[in-house]
Motif scaffolding. Sequence first.
Motif, PDB file in Angstrom:
ATOM      1  N   VAL A  29       0.836  -1.199   0.000  1.00  0.00           N
ATOM      2  CA  VAL A  29       0.000   0.000   0.000  1.00  0.00           C
ATOM      3  C   VAL A  29       0.876   1.257   0.000  1.00  0.00           C
ATOM      4  O   VAL A  29       0.499   2.297  -0.533  1.00  0.00           O
ATOM      5  CB  VAL A  29      -1.001  -0.034   1.177  1.00  0.00           C
ATOM      6  CG1 VAL A  29      -0.318   0.045   2.511  1.00  0.00           C
ATOM      7  CG2 VAL A  29      -2.040   1.066   1.047  1.00  0.00           C
ATOM      8  N   VAL A  30       2.074   1.158   0.580  1.00  0.00           N
ATOM      9  CA  VAL A  30       3.100   2.194   0.465  1.00  0.00           C
ATOM     10  C   VAL A  30       4.352   1.477  -0.041  1.00  0.00           C
ATOM     11  O   VAL A  30       4.753   0.462   0.522  1.00  0.00           O
ATOM     12  CB  VAL A  30       3.372   2.881   1.826  1.00  0.00           C
ATOM     13  CG1 VAL A  30       4.505   3.885   1.711  1.00  0.00           C
ATOM     14  CG2 VAL A  30       2.106   3.565   2.342  1.00  0.00           C
ATOM     15  N   ASP A  31       4.947   1.997  -1.122  1.00  0.00           N
ATOM     16  CA  ASP A  31       5.950   1.220  -1.832  1.00  0.00           C
ATOM     17  C   ASP A  31       7.217   2.035  -2.096  1.00  0.00           C
ATOM     18  O   ASP A  31       7.297   2.804  -3.053  1.00  0.00           O
ATOM     19  CB  ASP A  31       5.341   0.740  -3.167  1.00  0.00           C
ATOM     20  CG  ASP A  31       6.143  -0.383  -3.793  1.00  0.00           C
ATOM     21  OD1 ASP A  31       6.591  -1.273  -3.058  1.00  0.00           O
ATOM     22  OD2 ASP A  31       6.322  -0.364  -5.018  1.00  0.00           O
ATOM     23  N   GLY A  32       8.213   1.893  -1.194  1.00  0.00           N
ATOM     24  CA  GLY A  32       9.513   2.529  -1.418  1.00  0.00           C
ATOM     25  C   GLY A  32       9.491   4.045  -1.344  1.00  0.00           C
ATOM     26  O   GLY A  32      10.141   4.724  -2.137  1.00  0.00           O
ATOM     27  N   GLY A  52      -2.224   6.500  -0.444  1.00  0.00           N
ATOM     28  CA  GLY A  52      -1.300   6.070   0.612  1.00  0.00           C
ATOM     29  C   GLY A  52      -0.788   7.189   1.496  1.00  0.00           C
ATOM     30  O   GLY A  52       0.062   6.959   2.362  1.00  0.00           O
ATOM     31  N   LYS A  53      -1.298   8.403   1.318  1.00  0.00           N
ATOM     32  CA  LYS A  53      -0.802   9.555   2.095  1.00  0.00           C
ATOM     33  C   LYS A  53      -1.053   9.373   3.589  1.00  0.00           C
ATOM     34  O   LYS A  53      -0.142   9.501   4.410  1.00  0.00           O
ATOM     35  CB  LYS A  53      -1.498  10.868   1.657  1.00  0.00           C
ATOM     36  CG  LYS A  53      -1.474  11.172   0.189  1.00  0.00           C
ATOM     37  CD  LYS A  53      -2.113  12.520  -0.136  1.00  0.00           C
ATOM     38  CE  LYS A  53      -3.549  12.687   0.274  1.00  0.00           C
ATOM     39  NZ  LYS A  53      -4.530  11.944  -0.504  1.00  0.00           N
ATOM     40  N   SER A  54      -2.306   9.088   3.937  1.00  0.00           N
ATOM     41  CA  SER A  54      -2.656   8.993   5.360  1.00  0.00           C
ATOM     42  C   SER A  54      -2.009   7.780   6.028  1.00  0.00           C
ATOM     43  O   SER A  54      -1.578   7.858   7.179  1.00  0.00           O
ATOM     44  CB  SER A  54      -4.179   8.933   5.537  1.00  0.00           C
ATOM     45  OG  SER A  54      -4.760  10.159   5.137  1.00  0.00           O
ATOM     46  N   VAL A  55      -1.936   6.675   5.288  1.00  0.00           N
ATOM     47  CA  VAL A  55      -1.301   5.462   5.836  1.00  0.00           C
ATOM     48  C   VAL A  55       0.167   5.740   6.154  1.00  0.00           C
ATOM     49  O   VAL A  55       0.694   5.303   7.176  1.00  0.00           O
ATOM     50  CB  VAL A  55      -1.448   4.282   4.849  1.00  0.00           C
ATOM     51  CG1 VAL A  55      -0.611   3.090   5.285  1.00  0.00           C
ATOM     52  CG2 VAL A  55      -2.901   3.872   4.725  1.00  0.00           C
ATOM     53  N   LEU A  63       0.550   4.656  14.715  1.00  0.00           N
ATOM     54  CA  LEU A  63      -0.883   4.518  14.973  1.00  0.00           C
ATOM     55  C   LEU A  63      -1.559   3.446  14.121  1.00  0.00           C
ATOM     56  O   LEU A  63      -2.768   3.312  14.149  1.00  0.00           O
ATOM     57  CB  LEU A  63      -1.586   5.875  14.728  1.00  0.00           C
ATOM     58  CG  LEU A  63      -1.221   6.983  15.726  1.00  0.00           C
ATOM     59  CD1 LEU A  63      -1.818   8.317  15.293  1.00  0.00           C
ATOM     60  CD2 LEU A  63      -1.691   6.624  17.132  1.00  0.00           C
ATOM     61  N   LEU A  64      -0.762   2.684  13.359  1.00  0.00           N
ATOM     62  CA  LEU A  64      -1.344   1.583  12.588  1.00  0.00           C
ATOM     63  C   LEU A  64      -1.268   0.298  13.407  1.00  0.00           C
ATOM     64  O   LEU A  64      -0.232   0.002  14.004  1.00  0.00           O
ATOM     65  CB  LEU A  64      -0.577   1.369  11.283  1.00  0.00           C
ATOM     66  CG  LEU A  64      -0.806   2.360  10.152  1.00  0.00           C
ATOM     67  CD1 LEU A  64       0.062   1.959   8.963  1.00  0.00           C
ATOM     68  CD2 LEU A  64      -2.262   2.417   9.732  1.00  0.00           C
TER      69      LEU A  64
END
Length: 339
Positions: A29-32, A52-55, A63-64
Motif C-alpha cells: 500500500v506504500v511502496d519505497g 497512501g498519504k494517510s497510511v 498509529l497503525l
Amino acid sequence: MHSDADSNPSPLLAVDNLTLRFSSASGNVVDGVSFSVSPGETLCIVGESGCGKSVTALSLMGLLPMPPAQITAGSAMFDGKDLLRMPRREMAAIRGNRMAMIFQEPMTSLNPAYRIGDQIAEVVLRHRPVTRKQARARALEMLDRVKIPAAVKRLDDYPHQLSGGMRQRVMIAMALANDPALLIADEPTTALDVTIQAQILQLIRTLQEETGTALIMITHDLGVVAEVGDRVAVMYAGRIVEQGSVDDVFIDPQHPYTLGLMSSIPSLSKREGRLTTIPGMVPTVDTMPPGCRFAPRCPFAGAECKAAVPPLTDLSPGHAAACIRAPLEAEAHFDGAVA
C-alpha cells in the motif's frame, strides 16, 4: 512560503524506502517512499484519495495496528532514532510531545465526554512535570494562541458546543501544547468551509513560523500546497512520482500525473471549455499494474512504461520525477477525458 527553510539543510525527519503492506492485500500500500523535512520547513504530500498519504502518516506516528499492517522495508529517522522500529512505550512518549498530529475530522478526535480544557491539559500532564493547575493554565494559553474568542469560558465547553472551525482550532492547540518539533496535519481543512479553511491554514502557518516546527501537510488540494508549502511530494498509488520545491513543481511539472492534477484546477481567467479530469481511478492495492502504476491512465504511456518501475530521477537540483518520458516537452499538455 518560507524562505529560510534551506538555511537548515539537516533533516529533522528522514524517511527512506518506507514499504508497508496489509496482511490481506497482495501488493504494497506504500511502496519505497522516501522524503525528508527540516526544522521550520513545510513538506506537502499531495495526491488523490487512496494513494497512501494517510497510511504513511499513521505509520510514522505509530498509529497503525501491527498486524494487519506490516512494515517490510525502510527507515524513518527522527532525532537520531528509527520511528519504525521504536518500542511502543518509547513511541508513546514521543507522540503528542516531540511529534503531534492534527486529523481531518476533529469531532472523531476529541472526546465528547470531556471538556476541551481538560483534554488539552491532559496532553500536557502526560508529557510534562506540571501540576493540574499549571496544565490548565497552559490549555488556556494555547486556546488564546489559536485565537479562540472568550478562551476562559471555552475551557469548560464540550466539543459539541463548538463549531467545526473552533473544534479544529482546539485540535491544533492540543497538537502544539507541548511545542512539538514535528507536526503532521492530515487534511486538516477538508471538513471546513472555504473561509474557515483559509483562516485555519493561516493560523497553522503563523504558529509554525513562531515555533520553528517542521510541518508535513497531507492534502489532495493543490491550493493548500500553494498556500503553505515549501516542498511538495506528489504521491500516486503508494509511490512518490514527483518531488521538489513548490515553485519547481508548479512552474515545471515533470510527471504526467502532476500535469493532470494541475490541469484539473479551475482557472479564474480562462472560462472556455470544461475542466480536464484524469481518466480512470487510482488502482486498489490488489490491482496494482506492473511497471509504472500511472501507465493505465497516462496519455504518454508506451509499452516500456508497463514493463519496468521508473525510478525517481533528479531532473535538476532538488526536483525529481519517476517517469521515463521526463523531462516532458514544454508543449506537452494533458489531454485527459473531460468531466
